[in-house]
Design a protein around this motif. Structure first.
Motif, PDB file in Angstrom:
ATOM      1  N   LYS A   1      15.966   7.182  -5.762  1.00  0.00           N
ATOM      2  CA  LYS A   1      16.925   7.616  -6.778  1.00  0.00           C
ATOM      3  C   LYS A   1      18.362   7.226  -6.420  1.00  0.00           C
ATOM      4  O   LYS A   1      19.100   6.701  -7.252  1.00  0.00           O
ATOM      5  N   GLU A   2      18.754   7.476  -5.187  1.00  0.00           N
ATOM      6  CA  GLU A   2      20.149   7.265  -4.789  1.00  0.00           C
ATOM      7  C   GLU A   2      20.556   5.794  -4.731  1.00  0.00           C
ATOM      8  O   GLU A   2      21.736   5.466  -4.876  1.00  0.00           O
ATOM      9  N   LEU A   3      19.621   4.893  -4.511  1.00  0.00           N
ATOM     10  CA  LEU A   3      19.952   3.490  -4.268  1.00  0.00           C
ATOM     11  C   LEU A   3      19.415   2.522  -5.316  1.00  0.00           C
ATOM     12  O   LEU A   3      19.764   1.352  -5.314  1.00  0.00           O
ATOM     13  N   ARG A   4      18.529   3.000  -6.181  1.00  0.00           N
ATOM     14  CA  ARG A   4      17.816   2.151  -7.154  1.00  0.00           C
ATOM     15  C   ARG A   4      17.139   0.972  -6.457  1.00  0.00           C
ATOM     16  O   ARG A   4      17.181  -0.172  -6.887  1.00  0.00           O
ATOM     17  N   LEU A   5      16.529   1.273  -5.320  1.00  0.00           N
ATOM     18  CA  LEU A   5      15.705   0.344  -4.564  1.00  0.00           C
ATOM     19  C   LEU A   5      14.316   0.948  -4.454  1.00  0.00           C
ATOM     20  O   LEU A   5      14.129   2.122  -4.789  1.00  0.00           O
ATOM     21  N   LEU A   6      13.368   0.182  -3.943  1.00  0.00           N
ATOM     22  CA  LEU A   6      12.029   0.704  -3.697  1.00  0.00           C
ATOM     23  C   LEU A   6      11.886   0.998  -2.214  1.00  0.00           C
ATOM     24  O   LEU A   6      12.363   0.237  -1.373  1.00  0.00           O
ATOM     25  N   ALA A   7      11.211   2.089  -1.904  1.00  0.00           N
ATOM     26  CA  ALA A   7      10.957   2.461  -0.513  1.00  0.00           C
ATOM     27  C   ALA A   7       9.859   1.567   0.047  1.00  0.00           C
ATOM     28  O   ALA A   7       8.887   1.245  -0.647  1.00  0.00           O
ATOM     29  N   ARG A   8      10.011   1.183   1.306  1.00  0.00           N
ATOM     30  CA  ARG A   8       9.009   0.323   1.948  1.00  0.00           C
ATOM     31  C   ARG A   8       7.661   1.037   1.962  1.00  0.00           C
ATOM     32  O   ARG A   8       7.554   2.184   2.385  1.00  0.00           O
ATOM     33  N   SER A   9       6.651   0.319   1.496  1.00  0.00           N
ATOM     34  CA  SER A   9       5.314   0.896   1.408  1.00  0.00           C
ATOM     35  C   SER A   9       4.298  -0.233   1.235  1.00  0.00           C
ATOM     36  O   SER A   9       4.669  -1.369   0.950  1.00  0.00           O
ATOM     37  N   VAL A  10       3.034   0.109   1.448  1.00  0.00           N
ATOM     38  CA  VAL A  10       1.945  -0.850   1.265  1.00  0.00           C
ATOM     39  C   VAL A  10       0.779  -0.108   0.619  1.00  0.00           C
ATOM     40  O   VAL A  10       0.444   1.011   1.023  1.00  0.00           O
ATOM     41  N   PHE A  11       0.172  -0.756  -0.373  1.00  0.00           N
ATOM     42  CA  PHE A  11      -0.981  -0.187  -1.060  1.00  0.00           C
ATOM     43  C   PHE A  11      -2.097  -1.214  -1.099  1.00  0.00           C
ATOM     44  O   PHE A  11      -1.838  -2.406  -1.271  1.00  0.00           O
ATOM     45  N   VAL A  12      -3.333  -0.750  -0.964  1.00  0.00           N
ATOM     46  CA  VAL A  12      -4.493  -1.611  -1.180  1.00  0.00           C
ATOM     47  C   VAL A  12      -5.278  -0.979  -2.318  1.00  0.00           C
ATOM     48  O   VAL A  12      -5.554   0.228  -2.315  1.00  0.00           O
ATOM     49  N   ILE A  13      -5.598  -1.812  -3.292  1.00  0.00           N
ATOM     50  CA  ILE A  13      -6.336  -1.376  -4.479  1.00  0.00           C
ATOM     51  C   ILE A  13      -7.588  -2.244  -4.558  1.00  0.00           C
ATOM     52  O   ILE A  13      -7.499  -3.475  -4.510  1.00  0.00           O
ATOM     53  N   ASN A  14      -8.753  -1.599  -4.671  1.00  0.00           N
ATOM     54  CA  ASN A  14      -9.989  -2.381  -4.712  1.00  0.00           C
ATOM     55  C   ASN A  14     -10.239  -2.949  -6.110  1.00  0.00           C
ATOM     56  O   ASN A  14      -9.455  -2.711  -7.037  1.00  0.00           O
ATOM     57  N   SER A  15     -11.305  -3.698  -6.257  1.00  0.00           N
ATOM     58  CA  SER A  15     -11.593  -4.368  -7.526  1.00  0.00           C
ATOM     59  C   SER A  15     -11.947  -3.394  -8.646  1.00  0.00           C
ATOM     60  O   SER A  15     -11.977  -3.777  -9.813  1.00  0.00           O
ATOM     61  N   ASN A  16     -12.190  -2.124  -8.301  1.00  0.00           N
ATOM     62  CA  ASN A  16     -12.448  -1.086  -9.311  1.00  0.00           C
ATOM     63  C   ASN A  16     -11.193  -0.282  -9.634  1.00  0.00           C
ATOM     64  O   ASN A  16     -11.274   0.794 -10.227  1.00  0.00           O
ATOM     65  N   ASP A  17     -10.037  -0.786  -9.223  1.00  0.00           N
ATOM     66  CA  ASP A  17      -8.733  -0.148  -9.470  1.00  0.00           C
ATOM     67  C   ASP A  17      -8.578   1.208  -8.796  1.00  0.00           C
ATOM     68  O   ASP A  17      -7.885   2.085  -9.291  1.00  0.00           O
ATOM     69  N   GLU A  18      -9.219   1.366  -7.644  1.00  0.00           N
ATOM     70  CA  GLU A  18      -9.049   2.583  -6.854  1.00  0.00           C
ATOM     71  C   GLU A  18      -8.145   2.273  -5.661  1.00  0.00           C
ATOM     72  O   GLU A  18      -8.289   1.226  -5.015  1.00  0.00           O
ATOM     73  N   VAL A  19      -7.224   3.189  -5.387  1.00  0.00           N
ATOM     74  CA  VAL A  19      -6.371   3.038  -4.213  1.00  0.00           C
ATOM     75  C   VAL A  19      -7.238   3.346  -2.990  1.00  0.00           C
ATOM     76  O   VAL A  19      -7.860   4.410  -2.914  1.00  0.00           O
ATOM     77  N   THR A  20      -7.312   2.406  -2.059  1.00  0.00           N
ATOM     78  CA  THR A  20      -8.094   2.629  -0.836  1.00  0.00           C
ATOM     79  C   THR A  20      -7.199   2.806   0.377  1.00  0.00           C
ATOM     80  O   THR A  20      -7.664   3.210   1.436  1.00  0.00           O
ATOM     81  N   TYR A  21      -5.905   2.486   0.213  1.00  0.00           N
ATOM     82  CA  TYR A  21      -4.961   2.597   1.327  1.00  0.00           C
ATOM     83  C   TYR A  21      -3.563   2.775   0.744  1.00  0.00           C
ATOM     84  O   TYR A  21      -3.191   2.081  -0.211  1.00  0.00           O
ATOM     85  N   ALA A  22      -2.817   3.717   1.294  1.00  0.00           N
ATOM     86  CA  ALA A  22      -1.426   3.924   0.878  1.00  0.00           C
ATOM     87  C   ALA A  22      -0.605   4.298   2.104  1.00  0.00           C
ATOM     88  O   ALA A  22      -0.947   5.245   2.809  1.00  0.00           O
ATOM     89  N   GLU A  23       0.442   3.524   2.355  1.00  0.00           N
ATOM     90  CA  GLU A  23       1.363   3.848   3.439  1.00  0.00           C
ATOM     91  C   GLU A  23       2.771   3.903   2.879  1.00  0.00           C
ATOM     92  O   GLU A  23       3.272   2.920   2.323  1.00  0.00           O
TER      93      GLU A  23
END
Length: 165
Positions: free
Chosen positions: A121-143
């Protein structure tokens, strides 16, 4: 989750996702200004690397690392999302020989940032993160990296992408 930027607490907008969640859809811009959504990569494993700005040291290193790893991953699309303008992303990729990662811009309306709870909110930037989404559109990893200027856990994200195949 508490996240800081250079040691100062920041407010993340949107809802954070976790492993097991259905991946939220989003609309971002490709380097040619065309719209890209999660559905455009349906049927593939997606490793989504989120950086505040591609032109900074850690973001540069993160994008380069995932570019190298992408060449070794079968059936995994590697996407890097930031709020940098599409033109800047294209110029940076060309200058650094980045060919295995698709850079996407969330500058227009923070669609990705709010859908995944990484818009600062304060910076209008995105926070560093990593996501893995499988072929069924399920999140399998979120950091969500607790200090935005720190590196993510590359090995864990890469293993999650391999396991999601």
């Amino acid at each position: 989750m508490a996240v800081t930027f250079k040691g100062n607490a920041v407010t993340l907008m949107g809802s954070q996702v976790k492993a097991g969640d259905k991946a939220p859809n989003f609309t971002v811009l490709a380097n040619d200004l065309s719209e890209v959504t999660l559905d455009d990569t349906k049927g593939s494993v997606r490793l989504i690397s989120v950086v505040p700005s591609i032109d900074t040291g850690v973001c540069d290193a993160q994008t380069r690392r995932f570019n190298e790893e992408a060449a070794k991953l079968d059936n995994v699309k590697v996407l890097t999302v930031s709020v940098d303008l599409p033109f800047a992303q294209k110029r940076w990729c060309g200058a650094h020989g980045i060919e295995n990662v698709q850079t996407l811009s969330d500058h227009r309306d923070l669609s990705f940032g709010e859908a995944y709870g990484v818009a600062i909110k304060e910076l209008r930037l995105l926070a560093r993160s990593v996501f893995v989404i499988n072929s069924n559109d399920e999140v399998t990893y979120a950091e969500y990296v607790s200090e935005v200027t720190d590196h993510p856990n590359y090995e864990a994200a890469i293993e999650a992408a391999k396991a999601a195949n």
